[in-house]
Write a protein that holds these residues in place. Sequence first.
Motif, mmCIF file in Angstrom:
data_model
loop_
_atom_site.group_PDB
_atom_site.id
_atom_site.type_symbol
_atom_site.label_atom_id
_atom_site.label_comp_id
_atom_site.label_asym_id
_atom_site.label_seq_id
_atom_site.Cartn_x
_atom_site.Cartn_y
_atom_site.Cartn_z
ATOM 1 N N LYS A 21 0.840 -1.197 0.000
ATOM 2 C CA LYS A 21 0.000 0.000 0.000
ATOM 3 C C LYS A 21 0.880 1.253 0.000
ATOM 4 C CE LYS A 21 -3.461 2.448 2.793
ATOM 5 N NZ LYS A 21 -2.687 3.682 2.939
ATOM 6 N N ARG A 22 0.539 2.212 -0.844
ATOM 7 C CA ARG A 22 1.260 3.479 -0.816
ATOM 8 C C ARG A 22 1.035 4.171 0.514
ATOM 9 N NH1 ARG A 22 -3.004 6.896 -1.428
ATOM 10 N NH2 ARG A 22 -4.543 6.467 -3.042
ATOM 11 N N SER A 23 2.029 4.895 0.972
ATOM 12 C CA SER A 23 1.927 5.567 2.272
ATOM 13 C C SER A 23 1.953 7.079 2.081
ATOM 14 C CB SER A 23 3.064 5.122 3.198
ATOM 15 O OG SER A 23 4.316 5.368 2.596
ATOM 16 N N ARG A 24 1.071 7.545 1.241
ATOM 17 C CA ARG A 24 0.896 8.982 1.013
ATOM 18 C C ARG A 24 -0.477 9.164 0.384
ATOM 19 N NH1 ARG A 24 0.843 8.911 -4.264
ATOM 20 N NH2 ARG A 24 2.280 7.598 -5.435
ATOM 21 N N SER A 25 -0.914 10.388 0.287
ATOM 22 C CA SER A 25 -2.172 10.676 -0.386
ATOM 23 C C SER A 25 -1.943 10.705 -1.897
ATOM 24 C CB SER A 25 -2.735 12.014 0.085
ATOM 25 O OG SER A 25 -1.833 13.060 -0.228
ATOM 26 N N THR A 26 -3.041 10.736 -2.644
ATOM 27 C CA THR A 26 -2.947 10.842 -4.095
ATOM 28 C C THR A 26 -2.306 12.171 -4.480
ATOM 29 O OG1 THR A 26 -4.897 9.456 -4.414
ATOM 30 C CG2 THR A 26 -4.286 10.910 -6.230
ATOM 31 N N ILE A 27 -1.410 12.115 -5.457
ATOM 32 C CA ILE A 27 -0.773 13.333 -5.963
ATOM 33 C C ILE A 27 -1.524 13.772 -7.214
ATOM 34 C CG2 ILE A 27 1.336 14.334 -6.908
ATOM 35 C CD1 ILE A 27 2.889 12.256 -5.262
ATOM 36 N N PHE A 28 -2.039 14.979 -7.194
ATOM 37 C CA PHE A 28 -2.825 15.497 -8.309
ATOM 38 C C PHE A 28 -1.973 16.433 -9.168
ATOM 39 C CE2 PHE A 28 -6.081 14.852 -4.918
ATOM 40 C CZ PHE A 28 -6.781 13.837 -5.547
ATOM 41 N N ALA A 38 -5.351 10.898 8.365
ATOM 42 C CA ALA A 38 -5.174 11.110 6.932
ATOM 43 C C ALA A 38 -3.756 11.591 6.669
ATOM 44 C CB ALA A 38 -6.177 12.141 6.411
ATOM 45 N N TYR A 39 -3.272 11.312 5.468
ATOM 46 C CA TYR A 39 -1.999 11.866 5.037
ATOM 47 C C TYR A 39 -2.196 13.333 4.657
ATOM 48 C CZ TYR A 39 -0.503 6.986 4.556
ATOM 49 O OH TYR A 39 -0.197 5.672 4.796
ATOM 50 N N PRO A 40 -1.114 14.124 4.649
ATOM 51 C CA PRO A 40 -1.226 15.471 4.066
ATOM 52 C C PRO A 40 -1.763 15.352 2.642
ATOM 53 C CG PRO A 40 0.902 15.174 5.135
ATOM 54 C CD PRO A 40 0.254 13.823 5.106
ATOM 55 N N PHE A 41 -2.719 16.214 2.292
ATOM 56 C CA PHE A 41 -3.389 16.047 1.004
ATOM 57 C C PHE A 41 -3.396 17.339 0.204
ATOM 58 C CE2 PHE A 41 -6.605 16.213 4.465
ATOM 59 C CZ PHE A 41 -7.171 17.459 4.222
ATOM 60 N N GLN A 42 -3.836 17.226 -1.037
ATOM 61 C CA GLN A 42 -3.856 18.347 -1.960
ATOM 62 C C GLN A 42 -5.292 18.678 -2.382
ATOM 63 O OE1 GLN A 42 -1.219 16.534 -4.951
ATOM 64 N NE2 GLN A 42 0.289 18.114 -4.496
ATOM 65 N N ILE A 43 -5.446 19.879 -2.913
ATOM 66 C CA ILE A 43 -6.713 20.333 -3.484
ATOM 67 C C ILE A 43 -6.535 20.367 -4.996
ATOM 68 C CG2 ILE A 43 -8.430 22.177 -3.567
ATOM 69 C CD1 ILE A 43 -7.182 23.156 -0.850
ATOM 70 N N ALA A 44 -7.237 19.501 -5.693
ATOM 71 C CA ALA A 44 -7.140 19.468 -7.155
ATOM 72 C C ALA A 44 -8.016 20.559 -7.749
ATOM 73 C CB ALA A 44 -7.578 18.104 -7.674
ATOM 74 N N ILE A 51 5.904 10.734 -6.227
ATOM 75 C CA ILE A 51 5.403 9.358 -6.281
ATOM 76 C C ILE A 51 6.437 8.385 -5.730
ATOM 77 C CG2 ILE A 51 3.871 9.795 -8.236
ATOM 78 C CD1 ILE A 51 5.976 8.402 -10.023
ATOM 79 N N PHE A 52 7.685 8.820 -5.629
ATOM 80 C CA PHE A 52 8.736 7.943 -5.126
ATOM 81 C C PHE A 52 8.945 8.106 -3.620
ATOM 82 C CE2 PHE A 52 9.812 8.936 -9.573
ATOM 83 C CZ PHE A 52 9.677 7.662 -10.108
ATOM 84 N N ASN A 53 8.385 9.150 -3.047
ATOM 85 C CA ASN A 53 8.539 9.375 -1.608
ATOM 86 C C ASN A 53 7.404 8.689 -0.864
ATOM 87 O OD1 ASN A 53 9.033 10.257 0.974
ATOM 88 N ND2 ASN A 53 8.457 12.389 0.589
ATOM 89 N N GLN A 54 7.728 7.642 -0.129
ATOM 90 C CA GLN A 54 6.717 6.915 0.643
ATOM 91 C C GLN A 54 6.853 7.187 2.143
ATOM 92 O OE1 GLN A 54 4.349 4.912 -0.956
ATOM 93 N NE2 GLN A 54 5.216 5.830 -2.806
ATOM 94 N N ASN A 55 7.641 8.175 2.501
ATOM 95 C CA ASN A 55 7.963 8.418 3.906
ATOM 96 C C ASN A 55 7.050 9.494 4.504
ATOM 97 O OD1 ASN A 55 9.317 8.293 6.364
ATOM 98 N ND2 ASN A 55 10.899 9.751 5.728
ATOM 99 N N TRP A 56 5.770 9.146 4.671
ATOM 100 C CA TRP A 56 4.809 10.104 5.210
ATOM 101 C C TRP A 56 4.258 9.675 6.581
ATOM 102 C CZ3 TRP A 56 4.303 14.740 2.997
ATOM 103 C CH2 TRP A 56 4.723 14.871 1.665
ATOM 104 N N GLN A 57 4.777 8.582 7.105
ATOM 105 C CA GLN A 57 4.234 8.073 8.358
ATOM 106 C C GLN A 57 4.485 9.011 9.540
ATOM 107 O OE1 GLN A 57 2.242 5.708 8.409
ATOM 108 N NE2 GLN A 57 2.620 4.587 6.509
ATOM 109 N N ASP A 58 5.521 9.822 9.448
ATOM 110 C CA ASP A 58 5.860 10.707 10.563
ATOM 111 C C ASP A 58 5.023 11.983 10.599
ATOM 112 O OD1 ASP A 58 7.767 8.932 11.429
ATOM 113 O OD2 ASP A 58 9.415 9.896 10.349
ATOM 114 N N TRP A 59 4.243 12.225 9.534
ATOM 115 C CA TRP A 59 3.399 13.427 9.540
ATOM 116 C C TRP A 59 2.197 13.185 10.452
ATOM 117 C CZ3 TRP A 59 3.165 18.288 7.076
ATOM 118 C CH2 TRP A 59 4.318 18.619 6.349
ATOM 119 N N LYS A 60 2.115 13.947 11.524
ATOM 120 C CA LYS A 60 1.054 13.763 12.524
ATOM 121 C C LYS A 60 0.050 14.905 12.449
ATOM 122 C CE LYS A 60 3.263 10.186 14.068
ATOM 123 N NZ LYS A 60 2.780 8.823 13.734
#
Length: 665
Positions: free
Chosen positions: A512-519, A559-565, A656-665
């Motif tokens: 499973k990817r460990s980030r939100s969708t990148i728009f 939730a992971y940090p996310f974007q507004i498309a 898309i190559f950065n999967q290191n989002w687990q530390d974002w609280k």
Amino acid sequence: MKSLISITLLTTFLTPYSVTATPLRNPDKTVNCEILVVGGGLSGVATAYESLLAGRTVCLTEITDWLGGQISSQGTSALDERPTQRAKQFYPRGYLELRNRIQKKYNKLNPGDCWVSDSCFLPGDAHNIISRMLKDAEKQGRGKLNLFPNTVIKDLQISQDGKIIDGAIAIQHQPTKNAPPLNTFTLSQTIEDAYNYQNSSRLDKKIIRFLPKQSQRNHQWYIVDASETGEIIALADVPYRLGIDARSYLEPSASSTTNDPYCTQGFTYTFAMEATKEPQIQIMPPFYNQYAPYFSYELSRLANFDLVFTYRRIWSPNKGQQTKFGGINFTTPTPGDISMQNWTWGNDYRPGTAKDNLIYTRQQLQAAGQLQSGGWKGGLRTEALRKGEENALAYYYWLTAGNTDSQLGDGVKQPQPNHRLLTGINSPMGTVHGLSKYPYMREGRRIIGRPSWGQPEGFGIWEVDISRRNYNDEYYKKTLPTDMYRQLKATLAGLEATSVIRGEVSPDQAMKRSRSTIFPDAVGIGHYAIDFHPCMENSPPEAPGNKERRGERRGAGQAYPFQIALRSMIPQKIDNLLVGGKSIATSHIAAAAYRVHSFEWSSGAAAGTVASFALRENIAPYQLVDDLPRLEPKLQILKDILEKNGNPTAFPDTSIFNQNWQDWK
């Protein structure tokens, strides 16, 4: 207190107002705009802020007399923020300026010494700060702000081909001669009057026509729906969703296999109460026993009055002693402290059926005649507003005099008489009755974006785009049909998605990817938990023994940090309409994260920048994204402008190559 209960509640709730029998007259005033912003909440204010800095002529309407929405007229003046984003100060420039001005006003960011947030403050001060910010932006950018408080949009003029809003008719109100001042009566008592063209015994009306600025090419202008419930998208009758979305691979935690437009998140009339040295006489409202079966501290670890009082304490002149309850540290209340109340099993009002839902569906609007010319009345059920107001005042009485608890049983709740409800025009909520001028709204109508690659039925941001949920939970494998489960796992697989779809990798083995969708069309950011205040199972919400809608909290979580498309802000059908705030194209579950303060500002900053850019380039916003996923050169120019102006479109190291989002609280 006695006069409030006896006069405001017993009398004015029952007092009819008379309408002057005058025919609809021609507009009293015509105002030309480049950008018409409907709604003066944080999204609308941010839209105006960026538009003014870009030198645009802006018209801004607001149903109340305060700007700021959540942090002013709705009373929730406690900034909802996530620790990592706050620590990095990674926000839009206007939101950072707002925080800085709060700090400057009080010489501290948290004058309330609350524990839910790093910043709790007085709602009226928020309105004043925001008003000053807009004036400064107007001067700095050499724009022009036409501000219309106490104003609602009544009608739209739409072109024959249905693609352009050519004009809008608004009604601005003020007290009629010898009538009580504004904010004497609750919203339920005035909202139908506010949308009526005719004068009444309470309100005098001015009819305003908004038109595009004459100097614009082809009379081009943009309308931004930044209202709290998606009024313009309903009035323009563009496709939208409301309430629960059907379970799918995009929304696997949905509580229903079918859409349910009546179950939206609860709304809240906030109020302010002050701690006093001496006990106060607490008068039981005549409707108290109707709502008392609902109220609760909710959880044993929260069953402490001082904990609840300080949760959203917005003013604390004298710091109390450090203490702890349920593992939570806070300072004890002292006389003079002021608390704003916003509690799930308290002043939240949570209808969820066709009998009592607050926000009317399209079918209900049609049945009520609100989609006919001149028939629009705001799209809300007045009776639900009234009951929400009663529920809030009953909750205040429960806090100070109640001794029952619907969830935790007898012996938990004790009376707390050393408090008073703050009422009056000069009170924190700025109302005679003490309730917020407008309810805090967590969910409204949400547009369905235009068909896009991968989403041929219309673009949207869904649960799987942002949630950290563990979808390896057996629930999903057992509940979802096989094909839906495979689609879910493929969607979450990131770089392995194609292999899962082809059957080369088992769905359960895919990482499973460990980030939100990148728009690719991201124009803003947000970060907050998926936070639910679910509707209740039965009608009325306050019925004894009533429960939250089953399964609604399954979608809740981090939730992971996310974007507004940008595609989430562009409705179908209408080419010169943009959407900000809670009405962008999100699902029911995703919307539970896309609703807090900094997100609203980011979406508004994007809307203002997009509209200004579209005017400059003589291009419609949909033309910036209609060739995706192919390269869109002008979209990249727009994104560069946003970033240069200090309005981030992505969090640091988004890739898309950065999967290191687990530390974002």
